[in-house]
Write an enzyme that holds these catalytic residues in place. Structure first.
Site, PDB file in Angstrom:
ATOM      1  N   HIS A 140     -50.132  16.094 -77.647  1.00 31.72           N
ATOM      2  CA  HIS A 140     -49.984  15.694 -79.051  1.00 31.72           C
ATOM      3  C   HIS A 140     -51.246  16.051 -79.826  1.00 31.72           C
ATOM      4  CE1 HIS A 140     -47.039  13.251 -76.917  1.00 31.72           C
ATOM      5  NE2 HIS A 140     -46.397  13.106 -78.058  1.00 31.72           N
ATOM      6  N   LYS A 167     -43.538  19.649 -73.471  1.00 36.81           N
ATOM      7  CA  LYS A 167     -43.436  19.021 -74.799  1.00 36.81           C
ATOM      8  C   LYS A 167     -44.749  19.189 -75.551  1.00 36.81           C
ATOM      9  CE  LYS A 167     -42.942  14.700 -77.355  1.00 36.81           C
ATOM     10  NZ  LYS A 167     -42.904  13.216 -77.284  1.00 36.81           N
ATOM     11  N   LYS A 314     -40.631  26.076-110.181  1.00 34.46           N
ATOM     12  CA  LYS A 314     -39.632  26.921-110.855  1.00 34.46           C
ATOM     13  C   LYS A 314     -40.250  28.134-111.551  1.00 34.46           C
ATOM     14  CE  LYS A 314     -36.277  23.217-111.497  1.00 34.46           C
ATOM     15  NZ  LYS A 314     -35.346  22.538-112.409  1.00 34.46           N
ATOM     16  N   ASP A 352     -29.903  25.914-114.000  1.00 35.79           N
ATOM     17  CA  ASP A 352     -30.194  24.632-114.661  1.00 35.79           C
ATOM     18  C   ASP A 352     -29.544  24.546-116.040  1.00 35.79           C
ATOM     19  OD1 ASP A 352     -31.651  23.231-112.805  1.00 35.79           O
ATOM     20  OD2 ASP A 352     -33.585  23.995-113.462  1.00 35.79           O
TER      21      ASP A 352
END
Length: 530
Positions: A140, A167, A314, A352
């Site tokens: 981890h 893992k 955007k 939009d």
């Protein structure tokens, strides 16, 4: 970084599409609570459970492990995570490892051993036979996600211990970090190494969903929202119901909503339900993106097919596309990106303005008993747009096209003036809007995030100023009825919610994404519940 697909040819006939197991972490404070949670996990659709022994208030190894293993409704993975690896156990290491060895002797299906102690653990069980138990050796990293080279070396180190399953859990500083984990996952799949690769945090969410596409051995889904064993875990219910995880596989196409913030969006609910209803092999995910250009460069595979774009990307999206639809170019903002399958080019659109203007027109027509269908009811109206970003540009453009007179109000006056000059309108500083009422029967459209969760007490304009408006629209749809809309309704105005705009713009995006006609009634039905 072009992510390659796992070949579906390795799949056996008759197997479910997703071979990734779904594991529910169980973090009860008592064994009795854990037993209840195991049964709940089975009823909720989990394949196995992870018993977090470090969460128990008291732990009698032989008695408690025997109780859990003898009466289990699902396969059991035992983890006894120490504090030095992000867990809660802070005691004697020999006692901790003894408990995991005992779990193996009693017939546990899996145990999880940290890489740091794996050599010591394997030395202690050498020569012993545990017919059933598979050993997961884990690492981890709570700081970052290393390079592909470092991750590959880490896999080799874990394999060298004798692990049955590798893992690796890392932390996403940016969503592009997840691509490195996918690369290692694909490589491990090709080499037939059972591999669990997860990237923690909100930016790593897609690692927990798309592992089904890239060949991950298992993913984790919590029984309850907020009760997690690692940052960024989704719920079991979301994995199964929202993302339809059982049906995802190597050929699944990926779509998503790009934004920052993004978790408030209802788009995944809408699109995934629609995909499921027609059997379309796609999944729509949350994409918390910091750097749009870097994201699009990194996820350049044609499997990443289309994206919805929201605040604040955007305008940046316009520059990132290889081609831009003329209307989107004129507006200066893109809220929909399609990757053309023939050459991988990115094509930008703006949906939009269609969704918002149609919803506002419907609101006005309803107020005037359906009159004026030939000419837009916006024609000649004074239309005040709050916000000069991508959505503000779209609304200003759309209203101007319908014959409205435009006023742009923005916190930064210069930005308002810039948009007003392009559109052909007037500009105001947002602070001056409360005293702006040159005429009655005006239209107000808020395109900013003011009033969006969690800041639901905010509003861009005072209630007394709303008396000059006959209709008020708010692009925010979480909550559906913002403070602005509530006060507008109390002032006698017709209100149009952002949900109506959201559904309207989604029709066109769905059709661009899939090439199928939008299931409009289904969209409306889905959104009625939110």
């Amino acid at each position: 970084m072009d992510l390659q697909l796992v070949s579906p040819s390795s799949r056996s006939e008759g197997m479910r599409k997703s071979e990734t197991l779904i594991c529910a972490p169980i973090m009860g404070e008592s064994v009795d609570q854990m037993k209840i949670d195991v049964h709940n996990a089975k009823a909720s659709g989990a394949d196995l459970v992870e018993i977090r022994l470090d969460s128990l208030n008291t732990f009698n190894p032989y008695e408690d492990l025997n109780t859990l293993i003898q009466d289990h409704a699902l396969p059991l993975l035992f983890t006894y995570r120490p504090k030095w690896e992000g867990g809660m156990y802070d005691g004697d290491e020999n006692r901790r490892l003894d408990a995991l060895r005992l779990a193996m002797e009693l017939g546990a299906d899996y145990v999880d051993i940290e890489l740091q102690v794996a050599p010591q653990f394997y030395d202690s069980i050498r020569g012993k036979t545990f017919n059933k138990t598979k050993v997961i050796v884990s690492s981890h990293n709570y700081q970052c996600t290393p390079s592909v080279e470092d991750l590959g070396n880490l896999v080799a180190r874990i394999q060298a211990t004798g692990a049955d399953i590798v893992k690796i859990a890392t932390t996403a500083l940016e969503i592009t970090d997840v691509a490195r984990m996918f690369q290692i996952m694909v490589h491990s799949q090709v080499r037939r190494v059972p591999f669990i690769g997860l990237v923690m945090g909100d930016r790593g969410l897609i690692s927990r969903i798309l592992c089904t596409k890239f060949g991950g051995y298992l993913t984790f889904g919590t029984l309850k929202s907020g009760v997690i064993s690692a940052p960024g875990q989704p719920t079991l219910k979301d994995l199964l119901d929202l993302y339809n995880l059982r049906q995802l596989g190597p050929d699944t196409k990926v779509y998503g909503i790009i934004g920052k913030p993004v978790s408030h969006s209802k788009s995944p609910i809408l699109y995934n339900e629609a995909y499921k209803s027609v059997g379309f092999d796609g999944v729509y995910v949350f994409l918390l993106v910091d750097d749009l250009a870097n994201f699009l460069r990194t996820y350049s595979s044609t499997d990443f097919v289309g994206f919805s774009v929201t605040i604040p990307h955007k305008e940046a999206a316009l520059k990132c596309c290889d081609e831009v639809d003329p209307v989107a170019k004129l507006i200066g903002a893109v809220n929909c990106i399609i990757r053309r399958p023939t050459d991988g080019k990115l094509i930008g659109y703006n949906t939009d303005y269609v969704g918002a203007i149609s919803a506002i027109e419907d609101g006005l027509r309803g107020k005037h008993n359906g009159s004026g269908t030939a000419i837009s009811p916006l024609a000649g109206k004074l239309f005040v747009v709050i916000g000069a970003g991508g959505a503000g540009k779209a609304l200003a453009y759309g209203a101007k096209e319908k014959g409205a007179r435009i006023v742009v109000a923005n916190r930064t006056y210069d930005r308002a003036r810039e948009l007003a000059d392009v559109i052909g309108g007037d500009a105001l500083a947002l602070a001056d809007l409360d005293n702006y009422h040159p005429e009655d029967d005006m239209i107000l459209a808020n395109t900013t995030s003011i009033g969006m969760q969690p800041k639901v007490d905010e509003t861009p304009i005072s209630k007394h100023a709303l008396k000059s408006y006959s209709l008020v629209f708010d692009a925010v749809y979480t909550p559906k009825m913002t403070r602005l809309l509530k006060e507008a309704e109390e002032s006698g105005a017709t209100v149009v919610t952002g949900l109506e705009m959201f559904i309207g713009q989604a029709y066109e995006q769905y059709e661009k994404f899939t090439g199928l006609p939008a299931p409009k009634q289904l969209f409306k039905k889905i959104m009625e519940n939110y």
